[in-house]
Design a protein around this motif. Structure first.
Motif, PDB file in Angstrom:
ATOM      1  N   GLN A 242       0.780  -1.134   0.010  1.00  5.94           N
ATOM      2  CA  GLN A 242      -0.032   0.020   0.016  1.00  5.94           C
ATOM      3  C   GLN A 242       0.647   1.135   0.043  1.00  5.94           C
ATOM      4  O   GLN A 242       1.593   1.357   0.832  1.00  5.94           O
ATOM      5  CB  GLN A 242      -0.948  -0.048   1.218  1.00  5.94           C
ATOM      6  N   LYS A 243       0.587   2.274  -0.978  1.00  7.01           N
ATOM      7  CA  LYS A 243       1.368   3.410  -0.839  1.00  7.01           C
ATOM      8  C   LYS A 243       0.681   4.368   0.134  1.00  7.01           C
ATOM      9  O   LYS A 243      -0.281   4.441   0.341  1.00  7.01           O
ATOM     10  CB  LYS A 243       1.056   3.924  -2.336  1.00  7.01           C
ATOM     11  N   LYS A 244       1.694   4.738   0.701  1.00  6.77           N
ATOM     12  CA  LYS A 244       1.597   5.598   1.828  1.00  6.77           C
ATOM     13  C   LYS A 244       2.225   7.043   1.981  1.00  6.77           C
ATOM     14  O   LYS A 244       3.336   7.103   1.378  1.00  6.77           O
ATOM     15  CB  LYS A 244       1.762   5.059   3.307  1.00  6.77           C
TER      16      LYS A 244
ATOM     17  N   ALA B  63      -0.704  13.091   2.456  1.00 10.61           N
ATOM     18  CA  ALA B  63      -1.166  13.018   3.694  1.00 10.61           C
ATOM     19  C   ALA B  63      -2.075  14.310   4.247  1.00 10.61           C
ATOM     20  O   ALA B  63      -1.984  15.423   3.719  1.00 10.61           O
ATOM     21  CB  ALA B  63       0.344  13.367   4.368  1.00 10.61           C
ATOM     22  N   SER B  64      -3.086  13.994   5.036  1.00  9.71           N
ATOM     23  CA  SER B  64      -4.249  14.662   5.128  1.00  9.71           C
ATOM     24  C   SER B  64      -4.279  15.008   6.685  1.00  9.71           C
ATOM     25  O   SER B  64      -4.051  14.507   7.432  1.00  9.71           O
ATOM     26  CB  SER B  64      -5.640  14.341   4.707  1.00  9.71           C
ATOM     27  N   ASP B  65      -5.040  16.242   6.873  1.00 11.60           N
ATOM     28  CA  ASP B  65      -5.363  16.552   8.574  1.00 11.60           C
ATOM     29  C   ASP B  65      -4.014  16.613   9.169  1.00 11.60           C
ATOM     30  O   ASP B  65      -4.017  15.873  10.328  1.00 11.60           O
ATOM     31  CB  ASP B  65      -6.500  15.632   8.991  1.00 11.60           C
TER      32      ASP B  65
ATOM     33  N   ALA C 198      -1.883  21.650   8.715  1.00 15.87           N
ATOM     34  CA  ALA C 198      -2.227  22.110   7.552  1.00 15.87           C
ATOM     35  C   ALA C 198      -3.139  21.007   6.657  1.00 15.87           C
ATOM     36  O   ALA C 198      -3.559  19.843   7.411  1.00 15.87           O
ATOM     37  CB  ALA C 198      -0.742  21.650   6.709  1.00 15.87           C
ATOM     38  N   GLU C 199      -4.164  21.440   5.890  1.00 14.36           N
ATOM     39  CA  GLU C 199      -5.110  20.513   5.438  1.00 14.36           C
ATOM     40  C   GLU C 199      -4.632  19.313   5.109  1.00 14.36           C
ATOM     41  O   GLU C 199      -5.080  17.996   5.063  1.00 14.36           O
ATOM     42  CB  GLU C 199      -6.020  21.237   4.581  1.00 14.36           C
ATOM     43  N   HIS C 200      -3.627  19.372   4.041  1.00 16.25           N
ATOM     44  CA  HIS C 200      -3.054  18.301   3.195  1.00 16.25           C
ATOM     45  C   HIS C 200      -1.511  18.610   2.874  1.00 16.25           C
ATOM     46  O   HIS C 200      -1.384  19.827   2.578  1.00 16.25           O
ATOM     47  CB  HIS C 200      -3.900  17.612   2.060  1.00 16.25           C
ATOM     48  N   LEU C 201      -0.934  17.425   2.432  1.00 18.64           N
ATOM     49  CA  LEU C 201       0.274  17.816   1.858  1.00 18.64           C
ATOM     50  C   LEU C 201       0.405  16.723   0.766  1.00 18.64           C
ATOM     51  O   LEU C 201       0.319  15.385   0.925  1.00 18.64           O
ATOM     52  CB  LEU C 201       1.491  17.701   2.767  1.00 18.64           C
TER      53      LEU C 201
ATOM     54  N   THR D 196       0.732  14.279  14.031  1.00 19.83           N
ATOM     55  CA  THR D 196      -0.152  13.328  13.588  1.00 19.83           C
ATOM     56  C   THR D 196      -0.808  13.649  12.265  1.00 19.83           C
ATOM     57  O   THR D 196      -1.050  14.952  11.646  1.00 19.83           O
ATOM     58  CB  THR D 196      -1.547  13.323  14.629  1.00 19.83           C
ATOM     59  N   TYR D 197      -1.271  12.677  11.512  1.00 12.24           N
ATOM     60  CA  TYR D 197      -1.892  12.950   9.994  1.00 12.24           C
ATOM     61  C   TYR D 197      -2.550  11.657   9.588  1.00 12.24           C
ATOM     62  O   TYR D 197      -2.614  10.756  10.524  1.00 12.24           O
ATOM     63  CB  TYR D 197      -0.784  13.219   9.139  1.00 12.24           C
ATOM     64  N   HIS D 198      -3.168  11.702   8.399  1.00  8.32           N
ATOM     65  CA  HIS D 198      -4.055  10.542   7.947  1.00  8.32           C
ATOM     66  C   HIS D 198      -3.631  10.076   6.820  1.00  8.32           C
ATOM     67  O   HIS D 198      -3.217  10.952   5.793  1.00  8.32           O
ATOM     68  CB  HIS D 198      -5.646  10.977   8.211  1.00  8.32           C
ATOM     69  N   ASN D 199      -3.675   8.796   6.646  1.00 13.36           N
ATOM     70  CA  ASN D 199      -3.579   8.055   5.288  1.00 13.36           C
ATOM     71  C   ASN D 199      -4.711   8.050   4.358  1.00 13.36           C
ATOM     72  O   ASN D 199      -5.662   8.640   4.809  1.00 13.36           O
ATOM     73  CB  ASN D 199      -3.113   6.688   5.329  1.00 13.36           C
TER      74      ASN D 199
END
Length: 445
Positions: A192-194, A227-229, A251-254, A284-287
């Motif tokens: 899985q690409k992360k 990367a979000s949130d 940051a909302e996303h990168l 912290t961030y989300h996949n």
């Protein structure tokens, strides 16, 4: 014949009577045993319950917190290693002891303490691969929360594929552990690409206690997906080093290859310890699938002391030097900074003659040291002097100058007057003797 029959009948009666007596005896014995058990059963239950309340033990166990296959992908026939990280689960490996008098089914006090685990054997079941290292027997004790690495040497089979060897761990008086592993032998597996966040920093060369500084933090997504949130929280671990800017960033996303930059302003006081003072960044961030990720970074702020040199006093010995006479000039140099001053040297600029350079050495913070000059007064009155002090600290070389003055006795003071009066008295006495006493002596002769 009749007698035989009668005797035989009597023998049968005796046998039946004996049998009857035996059956009755057995019945009475069973009855006594039954009543004995009924009477003792409450005591047995109470004793068992008290024993259970008195001490309880949870059997220790171990887990494999991580394993690593090196290299990650083996070619057929290649050798590699599998390293297991074995950990004692301290939370479930404990012994509980109760002491005191039972009151209402509870004890007066309870003590719970973790216990060590003795690892009897660590075995790697091959399941298609070849294990070249033997079992690890009697590996020893492992304390609560402690981990130990164990490495096996393996050889890949000749056929490509994914193999699943199994780690077997046996512990003394505890539960054994079985853990499946994965070994890739020359097989492409799509993962899985992360996203992946990397943190770089631009820090000041040094920050002196009592001064402010700015650290620039750059977060870049070096992964393959968005990367979000993204949330970052900065916290200083040193009380005397605080963040004057916001310690929270978002940051909302990168996207892959994008980065975010923010400045972190830092303030210190005079008590900030010298050295590398850490600031913890919690990220912290989300996949893409929504699963959260968390990572921690440490930012080291270099705090170095700065010396501050000044002249605290200027004295002479004697207090008022006489022109033409030697005297000693003492200039006390103090350090009011936050670190030691080294290579301290004082250079004197004045009309006095004598030694004009004094080497002091080092001056610790909150202390002072003398610079001593041996001079000779050349004129009277207030004579200006200029002293230049050079020194070094963690911030480099520095130089400060101070102005002062030295008061000398005036040349038209009491000493010249006294000398003139004395000379006049001597001349008057000589004239009196020559003109009055000498002629009298000559006539008398």
């Amino acid at each position: 014949m009749a007698i035989h029959v009668e005797e035989k009948g009597q023998q049968g009666f005796r046998q039946r009577k004996g049998n009857t007596g035996t059956a009755a005896g057995r019945k009475r014995s069973l009855t006594r045993v039954f009543f004995t058990i009924v009477l003792l059963l409450p005591f047995i239950i109470i004793s068992s319950s008290a024993s259970d309340l008195g001490e309880s033990t949870t059997n220790p166990t171990v887990i494999i917190t991580n394993y690593e296959v090196t290299p990650a992908v083996l070619l057929p026939g290649d050798m590699g290693t599998i390293t297991l990280t074995i950990k004692n689960t301290a939370e479930s490996a404990s012994v509980k002891e109760n002491t005191g008098i039972v009151s209402g089914g509870t004890f007066a006090s309870t003590k719970s303490s973790d216990i060590n685990i003795f690892i009897e054997n660590v075995h790697l079941e091959e399941n298609g691969i070849e294990v070249l290292t033997g079992d690890f027997d009697r590996l020893g004790e492992l304390g609560p929360g402690q981990s130990v690495p164990v490495t096996f040497i393996i050889r890949a089979p000749s056929k490509n594929g994914i193999y699943f060897p199994e780690a077997w761990i046996d512990v003394k008086d505890g539960r054994s552990t079985r853990y499946p592993l994965t070994v890739n032998v020359n097989t492409d597996i799509s993962t899985q690409k992360k996203p992946s966040l990397s943190v770089t920093q631009e820090l000041p060369d040094r920050v002196a206690p009592g001064e402010d500084g700015t650290a620039t933090i750059i977060i870049e997504n070096t992964g393959l997906t968005r990367a979000s949130d993204i949330s970052l929280v900065a916290n200083s671990t040193v009380k005397s080093l605080v963040l004057t800017s916001s310690g929270r960033y978002y940051a909302e996303h990168l996207e892959p290859g994008e980065n975010m930059t923010f400045d972190m302003n830092i303030a210190t006081d005079k008590n900030t310890p010298l050295g590398i003072d850490p600031v913890v960044l919690s990220i912290t961030y989300h996949n893409p699938d929504g699963t959260p990720e968390k990572q921690t970074e440490i930012i080291g702020i270099p705090v170095k002391g700065r010396a501050e040199i000044a002249v605290s006093s200027v004295t002479t010995d004697p207090v008022r030097p006489i022109p033409g006479s030697p005297f000693t000039l003492i200039i006390r140099v103090e350090n009011t900074g936050t670190d030691q001053a080294s290579s301290v040297r004082a250079i004197l600029d004045s009309s006095f003659t004598g030694t004009k350079t004094a080497f002091i050495g080092s001056v610790d913070k909150d202390s002072d040291a003398p610079a001593i000059f041996y001079l000779q007064a050349t004129k009277d009155g207030s004579v200006p002097v200029n002293v230049t002090i050079s020194y070094t600290d963690d911030f480099g070389s520095h130089m400060v100058s101070e102005q002062a003055s030295v008061m000398t006795s005036p040349s038209s003071g009491l000493l010249p007057v006294a000398a003139a009066v004395l000379l006049v008295a001597i001349l008057a006495g000589a004239a009196y003797w020559y003109f009055r006493i000498r002629p009298g002596k000559a006539h008398a002769e």
